[in-house]
Design a protein around this motif. Structure first.
Motif, PDB file in Angstrom:
ATOM      1  N   ASN A  82      -6.009  -2.741  15.669  1.00 30.22           N
ATOM      2  CA  ASN A  82      -5.118  -3.358  14.680  1.00 30.22           C
ATOM      3  C   ASN A  82      -5.020  -2.510  13.422  1.00 30.22           C
ATOM      4  O   ASN A  82      -5.975  -1.837  13.033  1.00 30.22           O
ATOM      5  N   LEU A  83      -3.884  -2.591  12.796  1.00 33.03           N
ATOM      6  CA  LEU A  83      -3.629  -1.929  11.525  1.00 33.03           C
ATOM      7  C   LEU A  83      -3.320  -3.029  10.526  1.00 33.03           C
ATOM      8  O   LEU A  83      -2.382  -3.801  10.726  1.00 33.03           O
ATOM      9  N   LEU A  84      -4.087  -3.129   9.468  1.00 36.88           N
ATOM     10  CA  LEU A  84      -3.957  -4.226   8.517  1.00 36.88           C
ATOM     11  C   LEU A  84      -3.251  -3.775   7.252  1.00 36.88           C
ATOM     12  O   LEU A  84      -3.589  -2.748   6.677  1.00 36.88           O
ATOM     13  N   ILE A  85      -2.262  -4.554   6.849  1.00 36.11           N
ATOM     14  CA  ILE A  85      -1.623  -4.376   5.546  1.00 36.11           C
ATOM     15  C   ILE A  85      -2.085  -5.566   4.732  1.00 36.11           C
ATOM     16  O   ILE A  85      -1.827  -6.705   5.089  1.00 36.11           O
ATOM     17  N   GLY A  86      -2.774  -5.341   3.662  1.00 33.56           N
ATOM     18  CA  GLY A  86      -3.417  -6.419   2.924  1.00 33.56           C
ATOM     19  C   GLY A  86      -2.476  -7.259   2.078  1.00 33.56           C
ATOM     20  O   GLY A  86      -1.304  -6.931   1.867  1.00 33.56           O
ATOM     21  N   HIS A  87      -3.045  -8.357   1.579  1.00 28.60           N
ATOM     22  CA  HIS A  87      -2.334  -9.320   0.743  1.00 28.60           C
ATOM     23  C   HIS A  87      -1.747  -8.662  -0.502  1.00 28.60           C
ATOM     24  O   HIS A  87      -0.635  -9.005  -0.932  1.00 28.60           O
ATOM     25  N   ALA A  88      -2.467  -7.712  -1.083  1.00 22.94           N
ATOM     26  CA  ALA A  88      -1.979  -7.063  -2.308  1.00 22.94           C
ATOM     27  C   ALA A  88      -0.629  -6.394  -2.078  1.00 22.94           C
ATOM     28  O   ALA A  88       0.246  -6.416  -2.935  1.00 22.94           O
ATOM     29  N   TYR A  89      -0.435  -5.826  -0.891  1.00 26.21           N
ATOM     30  CA  TYR A  89       0.812  -5.118  -0.602  1.00 26.21           C
ATOM     31  C   TYR A  89       1.932  -6.085  -0.266  1.00 26.21           C
ATOM     32  O   TYR A  89       3.056  -5.909  -0.712  1.00 26.21           O
ATOM     33  N   GLY A  94       6.842  -8.842  -2.297  1.00 27.94           N
ATOM     34  CA  GLY A  94       7.539 -10.119  -2.388  1.00 27.94           C
ATOM     35  C   GLY A  94       7.691 -10.812  -1.042  1.00 27.94           C
ATOM     36  O   GLY A  94       8.585 -11.627  -0.870  1.00 27.94           O
ATOM     37  N   LEU A  95       6.814 -10.498  -0.099  1.00 38.03           N
ATOM     38  CA  LEU A  95       6.898 -11.106   1.230  1.00 38.03           C
ATOM     39  C   LEU A  95       6.248 -12.488   1.223  1.00 38.03           C
ATOM     40  O   LEU A  95       5.298 -12.728   0.494  1.00 38.03           O
ATOM     41  N   GLU A  96       6.786 -13.371   2.026  1.00 36.59           N
ATOM     42  CA  GLU A  96       6.310 -14.750   2.104  1.00 36.59           C
ATOM     43  C   GLU A  96       5.700 -15.021   3.476  1.00 36.59           C
ATOM     44  O   GLU A  96       6.147 -14.445   4.470  1.00 36.59           O
ATOM     45  N   PRO A  97       4.694 -15.902   3.531  1.00 30.81           N
ATOM     46  CA  PRO A  97       4.135 -16.266   4.835  1.00 30.81           C
ATOM     47  C   PRO A  97       5.231 -16.793   5.767  1.00 30.81           C
ATOM     48  O   PRO A  97       6.105 -17.539   5.349  1.00 30.81           O
ATOM     49  N   GLY A  98       5.181 -16.374   7.013  1.00 33.51           N
ATOM     50  CA  GLY A  98       6.167 -16.819   7.996  1.00 33.51           C
ATOM     51  C   GLY A  98       7.342 -15.878   8.176  1.00 33.51           C
ATOM     52  O   GLY A  98       8.079 -15.998   9.150  1.00 33.51           O
ATOM     53  N   GLN A  99       7.533 -14.948   7.249  1.00 34.57           N
ATOM     54  CA  GLN A  99       8.623 -13.989   7.409  1.00 34.57           C
ATOM     55  C   GLN A  99       8.347 -13.142   8.642  1.00 34.57           C
ATOM     56  O   GLN A  99       7.198 -12.817   8.933  1.00 34.57           O
ATOM     57  N   GLU A 100       9.415 -12.787   9.356  1.00 32.26           N
ATOM     58  CA  GLU A 100       9.270 -11.983  10.556  1.00 32.26           C
ATOM     59  C   GLU A 100       9.954 -10.639  10.381  1.00 32.26           C
ATOM     60  O   GLU A 100      10.958 -10.529   9.669  1.00 32.26           O
ATOM     61  N   PHE A 101       9.393  -9.647  11.058  1.00 37.99           N
ATOM     62  CA  PHE A 101       9.896  -8.288  10.953  1.00 37.99           C
ATOM     63  C   PHE A 101       9.961  -7.647  12.326  1.00 37.99           C
ATOM     64  O   PHE A 101       9.175  -7.968  13.213  1.00 37.99           O
ATOM     65  N   LYS A 102      10.894  -6.732  12.468  1.00 39.72           N
ATOM     66  CA  LYS A 102      10.939  -5.876  13.644  1.00 39.72           C
ATOM     67  C   LYS A 102      10.209  -4.597  13.244  1.00 39.72           C
ATOM     68  O   LYS A 102      10.430  -4.072  12.155  1.00 39.72           O
TER      69      LYS A 102
END
Length: 136
Positions: A82-89, A94-102
């Motif tokens: 796994n590669l983790l992008i932390g909460h600070a980033y 401005g990302l919100e929980p539940g947002q989805e990305f490709k």
């Protein structure tokens, strides 16, 4: 949280107990229930009459006082892949929980792109791929 003479008296009365119990009894517990040892020890030292540098002066290691860990724009692949992008980033972006990305990999540079999926985009993409699947 006790300070000054009250802190010293309470700590002295509980001196036969473990340090964690003394700190808890003196009120050095955060909102989540985590023990605030550094604050407890600082308060003890100050109660004894020693002048400590202010929290903003940086203390040991050149940190920035009580701000906690600072975000570094670095990460590494974990043992499980796994590669983790932390909460600070995510917060900074401005990302919100539940947002989805490709996730796309840019072949020329090897960089990873996160492309926001909105419902209109997603339904049109799935509609196109379904039509292509049925045609083939």
């Amino acid at each position: 949280m006790l300070e000054g003479k009250a802190l010293l008296d309470k700590a002295r009365a509980l001196s036969n107990r473990p340090e964690d119990q003394i700190a808890r009894a003196c009120g050095y517990v955060g909102p989540s229930g985590r023990l605030l040892k550094k604050s407890f020890y600082r308060a003890l030292v100050e109660a004894k009459g020693y002048k400590l540098p202010s929290h903003a002066s940086g203390g040991s290691g050149g940190g920035s006082g009580t701000r906690g860990r600072q975000a570094e724009f670095r990460t590494r692949v974990h043992g499980n892949g796994n590669l983790l992008i932390g909460h600070a980033y995510t917060r900074r972006m401005g990302l919100e929980p539940g947002q989805e990305f490709k996730i796309e990999i840019h072949q020329e540079t090897g960089s990873i792109w996160l492309l926001p999926l909105d419902e209109a985009n997603e339904s049109s993409n799935t509609g196109e791929s379904n039509a292509a699947d049925q045609a083939g």
